[in-house]
Design a protein around this motif. Structure first.
Motif, mmCIF file in Angstrom:
data_model
loop_
_atom_site.group_PDB
_atom_site.id
_atom_site.type_symbol
_atom_site.label_atom_id
_atom_site.label_comp_id
_atom_site.label_asym_id
_atom_site.label_seq_id
_atom_site.Cartn_x
_atom_site.Cartn_y
_atom_site.Cartn_z
ATOM 1 N N SER A 312 0.802 -1.220 0.000
ATOM 2 C CA SER A 312 0.000 0.000 0.000
ATOM 3 C C SER A 312 0.838 1.274 0.000
ATOM 4 O O SER A 312 1.941 1.315 0.565
ATOM 5 C CB SER A 312 -0.895 0.001 1.238
ATOM 6 N N GLY A 313 0.257 2.306 -0.611
ATOM 7 C CA GLY A 313 0.854 3.627 -0.524
ATOM 8 C C GLY A 313 0.630 4.228 0.852
ATOM 9 O O GLY A 313 1.262 5.229 1.228
ATOM 10 N N PHE A 314 -0.256 3.645 1.619
ATOM 11 C CA PHE A 314 -0.486 4.095 2.994
ATOM 12 C C PHE A 314 0.523 3.364 3.872
ATOM 13 O O PHE A 314 0.457 2.160 4.069
ATOM 14 C CB PHE A 314 -1.935 3.792 3.406
ATOM 15 N N LYS A 315 1.456 4.152 4.404
ATOM 16 C CA LYS A 315 2.650 3.560 5.003
ATOM 17 C C LYS A 315 2.341 2.657 6.215
ATOM 18 O O LYS A 315 2.980 1.630 6.413
ATOM 19 C CB LYS A 315 3.600 4.698 5.414
ATOM 20 N N GLY A 370 -12.791 9.056 1.896
ATOM 21 C CA GLY A 370 -12.271 9.309 3.242
ATOM 22 C C GLY A 370 -10.781 9.495 3.205
ATOM 23 O O GLY A 370 -10.117 9.109 2.238
ATOM 24 N N GLY A 371 -10.274 10.096 4.276
ATOM 25 C CA GLY A 371 -8.907 10.560 4.369
ATOM 26 C C GLY A 371 -7.864 9.621 3.792
ATOM 27 O O GLY A 371 -7.060 10.011 2.936
ATOM 28 N N VAL A 372 -7.879 8.386 4.242
ATOM 29 C CA VAL A 372 -6.808 7.466 3.868
ATOM 30 C C VAL A 372 -6.952 6.977 2.420
ATOM 31 O O VAL A 372 -5.970 6.591 1.782
ATOM 32 C CB VAL A 372 -6.789 6.290 4.879
ATOM 33 N N GLU A 380 -6.206 -1.513 -4.778
ATOM 34 C CA GLU A 380 -6.427 -1.716 -3.335
ATOM 35 C C GLU A 380 -7.861 -1.394 -2.960
ATOM 36 O O GLU A 380 -8.504 -2.118 -2.196
ATOM 37 C CB GLU A 380 -5.513 -0.785 -2.534
ATOM 38 N N LYS A 381 -8.337 -0.275 -3.494
ATOM 39 C CA LYS A 381 -9.699 0.146 -3.138
ATOM 40 C C LYS A 381 -10.724 -0.900 -3.555
ATOM 41 O O LYS A 381 -11.567 -1.292 -2.761
ATOM 42 C CB LYS A 381 -10.007 1.519 -3.767
ATOM 43 N N THR A 382 -10.619 -1.362 -4.789
ATOM 44 C CA THR A 382 -11.603 -2.374 -5.206
ATOM 45 C C THR A 382 -11.381 -3.672 -4.438
ATOM 46 O O THR A 382 -12.327 -4.368 -4.083
ATOM 47 C CB THR A 382 -11.579 -2.643 -6.726
ATOM 48 N N ALA A 400 -4.336 -1.953 12.174
ATOM 49 C CA ALA A 400 -3.089 -2.580 11.741
ATOM 50 C C ALA A 400 -2.211 -2.739 12.970
ATOM 51 O O ALA A 400 -1.977 -1.780 13.710
ATOM 52 C CB ALA A 400 -2.393 -1.698 10.714
ATOM 53 N N ASP A 401 -1.741 -3.967 13.196
ATOM 54 C CA ASP A 401 -0.953 -4.206 14.415
ATOM 55 C C ASP A 401 -0.349 -5.600 14.317
ATOM 56 O O ASP A 401 -0.581 -6.313 13.343
ATOM 57 C CB ASP A 401 -1.880 -4.113 15.642
#
Ligand code: ASP
Length: 594
Positions: A312-315, A370-372, A380-382, A400-401
């Motif tokens: 993901s581009g979301f780190k 939404g933000g993220v 990823e979204k689909t 995430a953990d």
């Protein structure tokens, strides 16, 4: 036997139209008094019900004057004639509503002070007050119903075991201290100064020794004691249905328990329980519900999406998965209507559960918003929408953990939302087995493995080879029974071979000396012909609570302690006479006040 003139001929729940014309005597507590000038009505109460008593000038004579002095909770005896109530005066809400008692004689057996709260089910008194005056609280019909249900539960349990060849055997309350898990309550010995007994945390060792003794089907409804730190709705003493069986496999114990539960459901709830019960492995329960005691009466199951967001581009997602963690979460149908503030509240909740944070994504007509979402690729979204089978108007909530924490936190959030959104079908009960528990757990503080259940629990045969190579992967022949999201029973097949037990002790870093010290008597017993055996123990109070539809075990225990382990009625624990301590050779070190 001669009946004294004041003694009851009937209970307050017994009289019906067919008793009309009979002269009877009732005993009970004044529930309510209504003064209608010339007429006085008393609702007389005992544990069987309430009967209306009428005092009027024609028949009651002197008793009418005396009735004027009656106050709530006086204990009285009334003698009179049963009369059918006139048409229109019948009270359909009362079992005795067809009749009333025309009082002729009244005896006050005992007066009563004004009670600190009314004896009424619509009680608003604090629980503290209720516990301090527990005998008054227990007079309330609701509490009487709870204890009567508990009584029926004892009987149902005993009748099932009696019909299935089980032997009820009492084991000692004063035993050797073998702390394992919780702390022991200690009892000093006067005769052996400086030595202590311990109150049993469970009769575990005794019941295993009873198997060696040849009592192949044992049970006991038994009090257990654990000096645990204070946790919500725990009691330092509680009741277990304790069971052990010889020459059995896990399946035998589980099917015996299913028979017991079916019997209890029939007896107590008048319901047929469908057996065999559903089973979930520990792994599945954790993945789908984020809990080893899942509330299964609603959906909102967790879905793990680590694979979707691996790059993901979301780190946060990417680095968590890189580090061996996971991304999991749930889809709240229609949740896109949640306001900013409501989502902030959910984030707060996640933080309170020790989560690191909460990612929320609204599903709009054109996919995720939404933000993220702006950091996520189209794939990823689909992928996320597809994983959750989400539609426009839904809300995705992700954490995430590291795996265990991610699941537990998401599981807590799931339960929170289930309650908040009223999704749980509380009109029915649901029972589910959790099986294949891990045998061991890593204790960070002690830097060693500890037994998840107890050190006598047998590993699964097919995992024995992992004991040396990957102990954390070994599964146990253990099982828990979960009812409506509460663990109500847990047990296991035990180790009965000395070699395996030794290995287990060494894995737990319990040295020979320590093992000998703590469990020597059990290990020795195993050398004299130990049958393969296993068992289970039920939390009786919790089971009674769920069957009674209550939300705290204190409601089904006659004299419970508070969450701070205090008995408000008799003031236990208390100081003792210094002479008692002297006899025991004990000195109390005052608490350091700074
Ligand atoms: N003695 C165990 C407990 O109290 C139950 C069992 O294994 O039978 O949890």
């Amino acid at each position: 036997m001669q009946r004294e003139s004041w003694q009851r001929t009937h209970t307050c729940g017994e009289l019906r139209a067919e008793h009309a014309g009979q002269r009877v005597t009732l005993n009970g507590w004044v529930h309510r008094r209504r003064d209608h000038g010339g007429l006085i009505f008393i609702d007389l109460r005992d544990r069987y019900g309430i009967t209306q008593v009428r005092f009027n000038p024609d028949v009651s004579g002197h008793a009418l004057e005396e009735a004027r002095e009656l106050k709530s909770e006086y204990v009285i005896s009334v003698t009179g004639t049963v009369e059918k109530r006139p048409e229109g005066m019948v009270n359909p809400n009362l079992a005795t509503g067809e009749i009333e008692l025309a009082a002729e004689e009244l005896v006050v057996l005992s007066p009563a002070r004004t009670t600190p709260f009314p004896i009424d089910d619509r009680i608003e008194a604090s629980e503290e007050l209720r516990l301090k005056y527990r005998y008054l609280d227990l007079r309330r019909p609701e509490m009487q119903k709870n204890l009567l249900l508990r009584n029926r539960l004892y009987q149902a349990v005993r009748s099932y075991f009696a019909a299935n060849d089980f032997v009820e055997i009492e084991t000692p309350f004063l035993m050797r201290s073998t702390p394992e898990g919780a702390r022991d309550f200690l009892v000093p010995s006067r005769i052996h100064r400086g030595k202590f007994y311990a109150l049993p945390q469970s009769p575990q060792t005794y019941k295993q020794i009873l198997m060696v003794a040849g009592f192949d089907r044992y049970y006991q409804i038994v009090r257990c004691f654990r000096d645990e730190d204070l946790r919500a709705d725990r009691q330092p003493e509680f009741t277990q249905i304790d069971v052990e069986m010889s020459f059995v496999t896990r399946e035998d114990v589980m099917s015996m328990v299913e028979g017991l539960m079916a019997h209890i459901f029939r007896d107590i709830l008048g319901e047929e329980l469908q057996t065999p019960l559903r089973r979930l492995t520990y792994d599945e329960a954790m993945r789908r519900y984020g809990s080893d005691k899942p509330e299964t009466r609603f959906g909102l199951e967790l879905v793990e999406v680590s694979d979707v967001v691996r790059d993901s581009g979301f780190k946060v997602f990417r680095s968590t998965v890189d580090a061996g963690g996971i991304v999991t979460g749930l889809c709240l149908p229609g949740g896109a209507r949640y306001s900013r503030k409501q989502i902030d509240e959910l984030t707060q909740f996640v933080l309170q559960q020790n989560g690191k944070g909460l990612v929320s994504l609204k599903v709009g007509e054109n996919g995720l918003e939404g933000g993220v979402a702006k950091f996520l690729s189209d794939a990823e979204k689909t992928g996320l929408v597809k994983s959750f089978n989400a539609s426009a108007g839904d809300l995705l909530l992700l954490v995430a953990d590291e795996p265990e924490r991610a699941r537990t936190v998401a599981g807590a959030l799931r339960l929170h939302l289930g309650q908040r959104e009223g999704l749980i079908d509380t009109s029915r009960h649901e029972l589910v087995w959790i099986v294949d528990f891990p045998l061991l757990e890593w204790d960070e503080d002690e830097e060693r493995y500890v037994a998840r259940h107890h050190p006598f629990t047998s590993p699964m045969d097919e995992d024995l080879s992992l004991l040396d190579t990957a102990p954390e992967k070994v599964r146990a022949k253990a099982y828990d029974l979960v009812m409506d999201g509460n663990e109500i029973a847990g047990g296991s097949i035990r180790i009965h071979r000395r070699e395996l037990q030794k290995k287990m002790f060494s894995l737990l870093r319990i040295g020979d000396q320590e093992a000998e010290n703590k469990f020597g008597f059990l290990l020795e017993a195993f050398e004299y012909g130990a049958p393969p055996h296993g068992g289970i123990a039920f939390g009786f109070d919790r089971l009674a609570m769920l069957l009674a539809g209550r939300s705290t075990i204190r409601d089904v225990i006659a004299f419970p302690k508070t969450n701070r382990a205090v008995s408000l009625m008799d003031g236990a624990p208390s100081d003792v006479d210094p002479k008692q301590l002297e006899e025991l050779g004990i000195a109390v070190i005052p608490e350091d006040k700074d």
